[in-house]
Scaffold this motif. Structure first.
Motif, mmCIF file in Angstrom:
data_model
loop_
_atom_site.group_PDB
_atom_site.id
_atom_site.type_symbol
_atom_site.label_atom_id
_atom_site.label_comp_id
_atom_site.label_asym_id
_atom_site.label_seq_id
_atom_site.Cartn_x
_atom_site.Cartn_y
_atom_site.Cartn_z
ATOM 1 N N ILE A 49 -15.028 -7.900 6.182
ATOM 2 C CA ILE A 49 -13.499 -7.467 5.221
ATOM 3 C C ILE A 49 -12.752 -6.369 5.412
ATOM 4 C CG2 ILE A 49 -12.787 -7.938 3.245
ATOM 5 C CD1 ILE A 49 -14.743 -9.743 2.731
ATOM 6 N N PRO A 50 -13.546 -5.249 5.179
ATOM 7 C CA PRO A 50 -12.341 -4.344 5.634
ATOM 8 C C PRO A 50 -11.956 -4.709 7.044
ATOM 9 C CG PRO A 50 -14.385 -3.650 4.058
ATOM 10 C CD PRO A 50 -14.811 -5.035 4.885
ATOM 11 N N TYR A 51 -12.659 -4.560 8.281
ATOM 12 C CA TYR A 51 -12.633 -4.517 9.634
ATOM 13 C C TYR A 51 -11.276 -6.220 9.872
ATOM 14 C CZ TYR A 51 -15.577 -1.478 8.375
ATOM 15 O OH TYR A 51 -17.399 -0.494 8.324
ATOM 16 N N TRP A 52 -11.337 -6.898 8.703
ATOM 17 C CA TRP A 52 -10.219 -7.838 8.997
ATOM 18 C C TRP A 52 -9.353 -7.114 8.576
ATOM 19 C CZ3 TRP A 52 -10.245 -12.667 4.679
ATOM 20 C CH2 TRP A 52 -9.712 -13.160 5.399
ATOM 21 N N VAL A 53 -9.521 -6.976 7.268
ATOM 22 C CA VAL A 53 -7.729 -6.070 7.122
ATOM 23 C C VAL A 53 -6.983 -5.449 7.461
ATOM 24 C CG1 VAL A 53 -6.978 -4.936 4.655
ATOM 25 C CG2 VAL A 53 -9.065 -6.693 3.992
ATOM 26 N N GLY A 54 -7.832 -4.185 8.693
ATOM 27 C CA GLY A 54 -7.696 -3.256 9.043
ATOM 28 C C GLY A 54 -7.268 -3.525 10.181
ATOM 29 N N GLY A 55 -6.994 -5.094 10.778
ATOM 30 C CA GLY A 55 -6.174 -5.556 11.449
ATOM 31 C C GLY A 55 -7.622 -5.490 12.914
ATOM 32 N N ALA A 171 -9.517 1.915 2.284
ATOM 33 C CA ALA A 171 -8.544 3.308 2.430
ATOM 34 C C ALA A 171 -8.554 3.354 3.789
ATOM 35 C CB ALA A 171 -9.808 4.190 1.740
ATOM 36 N N GLU A 172 -9.736 3.280 4.624
ATOM 37 C CA GLU A 172 -9.274 3.155 6.498
ATOM 38 C C GLU A 172 -8.105 1.938 6.727
ATOM 39 O OE1 GLU A 172 -11.503 3.119 10.762
ATOM 40 O OE2 GLU A 172 -12.222 2.871 8.739
ATOM 41 N N ALA A 173 -8.839 1.054 6.258
ATOM 42 C CA ALA A 173 -8.108 -0.242 6.606
ATOM 43 C C ALA A 173 -6.594 -0.126 6.442
ATOM 44 C CB ALA A 173 -8.722 -1.837 5.503
ATOM 45 N N LEU A 174 -6.640 0.359 4.940
ATOM 46 C CA LEU A 174 -4.810 0.585 4.449
ATOM 47 C C LEU A 174 -4.075 1.504 5.372
ATOM 48 C CD1 LEU A 174 -5.874 0.255 0.545
ATOM 49 C CD2 LEU A 174 -4.676 -1.467 1.905
ATOM 50 N N ILE A 175 -4.572 2.304 5.853
ATOM 51 C CA ILE A 175 -4.045 3.335 6.404
ATOM 52 C C ILE A 175 -3.527 2.825 7.811
ATOM 53 C CG2 ILE A 175 -4.639 5.611 8.032
ATOM 54 C CD1 ILE A 175 -3.995 6.442 5.352
ATOM 55 N N ARG A 176 -4.466 1.759 8.011
ATOM 56 C CA ARG A 176 -4.246 1.426 9.239
ATOM 57 C C ARG A 176 -3.266 0.534 9.408
ATOM 58 N NH1 ARG A 176 -7.976 1.722 13.397
ATOM 59 N NH2 ARG A 176 -7.662 0.075 14.303
ATOM 60 N N ARG A 177 -3.017 -0.531 8.207
ATOM 61 C CA ARG A 177 -2.187 -0.781 8.372
ATOM 62 C C ARG A 177 -1.030 -0.248 8.180
ATOM 63 N NH1 ARG A 177 -2.839 -6.489 7.359
ATOM 64 N NH2 ARG A 177 -1.496 -6.631 6.824
ATOM 65 N N GLY A 178 -0.462 1.377 7.800
ATOM 66 C CA GLY A 178 0.550 1.387 7.820
ATOM 67 C C GLY A 178 0.689 2.082 5.999
ATOM 68 N N TYR A 179 0.218 1.742 5.595
ATOM 69 C CA TYR A 179 0.230 2.472 3.625
ATOM 70 C C TYR A 179 0.016 3.441 3.169
ATOM 71 C CZ TYR A 179 0.612 -2.635 1.918
ATOM 72 O OH TYR A 179 1.262 -4.301 2.030
ATOM 73 N N GLU A 180 0.573 4.423 2.630
ATOM 74 C CA GLU A 180 -0.015 5.553 2.043
ATOM 75 C C GLU A 180 -0.531 5.669 1.382
ATOM 76 O OE1 GLU A 180 3.713 7.343 -0.134
ATOM 77 O OE2 GLU A 180 5.139 6.869 1.906
ATOM 78 N N VAL A 181 -1.779 5.339 1.667
ATOM 79 C CA VAL A 181 -3.329 5.134 -0.210
ATOM 80 C C VAL A 181 -3.597 6.915 -0.081
ATOM 81 C CG1 VAL A 181 -5.527 4.915 0.116
ATOM 82 C CG2 VAL A 181 -4.045 4.364 2.610
ATOM 83 N N THR A 182 -3.680 6.328 -1.940
ATOM 84 C CA THR A 182 -4.383 7.625 -2.800
ATOM 85 C C THR A 182 -5.712 6.732 -3.313
ATOM 86 O OG1 THR A 182 -3.028 8.277 -3.641
ATOM 87 C CG2 THR A 182 -3.379 8.383 -5.025
ATOM 88 N N VAL A 183 -6.542 8.024 -3.499
ATOM 89 C CA VAL A 183 -7.996 7.113 -3.596
ATOM 90 C C VAL A 183 -8.512 8.005 -5.152
ATOM 91 C CG1 VAL A 183 -10.994 7.123 -3.654
ATOM 92 C CG2 VAL A 183 -8.642 6.695 -1.601
ATOM 93 N N LEU A 184 -8.992 7.205 -5.884
ATOM 94 C CA LEU A 184 -9.411 7.946 -7.488
ATOM 95 C C LEU A 184 -10.322 7.824 -7.511
ATOM 96 C CD1 LEU A 184 -6.340 6.741 -9.236
ATOM 97 C CD2 LEU A 184 -6.506 8.172 -8.788
ATOM 98 N N GLU A 185 -11.186 8.727 -8.339
ATOM 99 C CA GLU A 185 -12.982 8.491 -8.004
ATOM 100 C C GLU A 185 -12.610 9.332 -9.443
ATOM 101 O OE1 GLU A 185 -16.568 8.403 -8.208
ATOM 102 O OE2 GLU A 185 -15.854 7.382 -6.757
#
Length: 460
Positions: A49-55, A171-185
């Protein structure tokens, strides 16, 4: 001779592998197979799924190994969009509800039952957590819902809650789609499946990729706009604007039906089975996939590990036994591999805290090497951490963080763990060598040499 009735609850990897294997061994007039799946898809790769979302891959069709029609063509009565709502073990039947047919309910009898109900994403009970724009990622339906949100959004800010496998991959998938990504842990470092010192390497790399990674923070809720959609994630320390929120908090076994029926569950809530994947204390019920706990061959304890590799093996074992053959699933060593952009992350065996919980005394060794001969173009750093039992030198665990060629090196350690090898014995492994692939001493063997020295220095 009367036809036996097999009912399978869950139509993904474990369930349909079991049904398919049983069908290979038993003809339709010997064994009637009915399978129920509540979703729109069957036999699919949730890991993709992440690789589908990331294209990187097309979907969802590309992620489906076998369609419902293909299963039916093999004499498996697969009923999609049908949810099992109750197990009546005394009478040997399951209650179902058709999700697309006005909620019609009915009972189906069985002689043998397979539970492959999978896992559900962890979704904390926080304000706004169920608002539109907040997504878990567990099924293809989830993936499609997230893509619909991304396509409809005019903003380009994403917040990922949780920095485990799903979190970093999304996070990688969203970066690949051009998003500014924040990860909270919440933990001190990302990837709690690694020791903190190795997680710190992942943290540094993610920040270098432009992924804002905030650790040691607790999410308190999701704020919504006037239309009720997610607009920000709040924590104890601040507020993070978001046009989309992805939950990467891991999963827990989906054993609601099993618990209601009084079937035995382990510490994590997963079903407990024997080596044949038969539910403990039951003669005609089997379980496999993400809803079960499995034996950890290193610690000797049961644990919950949600991986498609295990689910498919469980299904093959169950299908063989249901179909009149014989097979067992001996256990796992806890091998997993992932990546975020070009950083590869892998582990097998025990972490330090897991070894301590199992009552083991151990030494550690960490080395920095390169994935290729240092003089060969493209050589990149790789960190390997190894745990070995004191006195015996038995390998207990390995963690690897590095670039190209780092992740799959963990398979060397997985084989060594399964074989019960010592780190001293590992140093003599005859591994392949050529400058484009590794240094003369592979990084895993360098770590084994250092670990062997630590064992000798520790003495008894």
């Amino acid at each position: 001779m009367a036809t036996e009735r097999l009912v399978v609850v869950g139509g993904d990897a474990a369930g349909m592998a079991a049904a398919s294997q049983a069908r290979r061994l038993r003809k339709p007039d010997e064994l009637a197979i009915t399978a129920f799946e509540r979703g729109h898809f069957t036999s699919y790769s949730a890991c993709g799924i992440p690789y589908w979302v990331g294209g990187d891959v097309d979907g969802p069709d590309a992620l489906i190994a076998r369609t419902a029609e293909e299963h039916r063509a093999r004499d498996i009565d697969l009923r999609m969009r049908t949810e099992v709502t109750e197990l009546d073990l005394d009478r040997g039947r399951v209650r179902t509800r058709e999700l697309d047919n006005g909620g019609r309910e009915s009972w189906t009898g069985f002689d043998k039952l397979v539970l492959a109900t999978g896992a559900r994403p962890r979704r904390p009970g926080l304000p706004g957590i169920d608002a539109p724009g907040v997504h878990g990622v567990q099924t293809l339906d989830d993936g499609q819902a997230l893509l619909d949100t991304l396509d409809a959004s005019s903003g380009r800010r994403a917040v990922v809650v949780g920095a485990g496998y799903i979190g970093v991959e999304m996070a990688e998938a969203l970066i690949r789609r051009g998003y500014e990504v924040t990860v909270l842990e919440q933990s001190a470092q990302p990837m709690s499946t690694l020791d903190p010192d190795m997680g710190a390497l992942v943290h540094e790399a993610m920040c270098g990729m432009g992924i804002e990674t905030v650790c040691g923070t607790t999410v308190t809720g999701v704020l919504t706009d006037t239309a009720g959609r997610a607009r920000a994630v709040t924590t104890e320390d601040g507020e993070y604007p978001a046009d989309v929120v992805v939950l990467g908090l891991g999963v827990r076994p989906e054993t609601t039906l099993a618990a209601a029926a009084g079937l035995p569950l382990g510490e994590s809530g997963g079903l407990l089975t024997d080596l044949a994947m038969r539910v403990r204390g039951q003669d005609h019920i089997w379980a496999g996939g993400d809803c079960v706990e499995v034996l950890d061959l290193v610690s000797g304890r049961t644990r919950h590990i949600a991986l498609g590799t295990h689910a498919n093996k469980h299904g093959q074992v169950i299908g063989a036994n249901v179909g009149g053959g014989y097979a067992t699933f001996p256990g796992v060593v806890g091998t997993a591999v992932s990546k975020v952009c070009d950083l590869e992350i892998a582990r097998t065996g025990l972490l330090e805290r897991e070894a301590l919980a199992a009552g083991l005394r151990f030494v550690t060794a960490t080395v920095e090497a390169t994935n290729r001969a240092g003089y060969y173009p493209g050589a990149r750093p790789m960190h390997v951490k190894m745990l070995a039992e004191r006195r015996t030198g038995r390998l207990l665990g390995v963690q690897i963080v590095g670039r190209e060629g780092a992740g799959k090196r963990v398979d060397i350690a997985a084989v060594a763990l399964t074989a019960g090898m010592t780190v001293e014995r590992m140093t003599a492994l005859d591994l392949g060598y050529a400058p484009p692939f590794s240094p003369v001493w592979d990084p895993v063997l360098v770590a084994a040499r250092k670990a062997a020295g630590a064992v000798r220095a520790a003495g008894a």
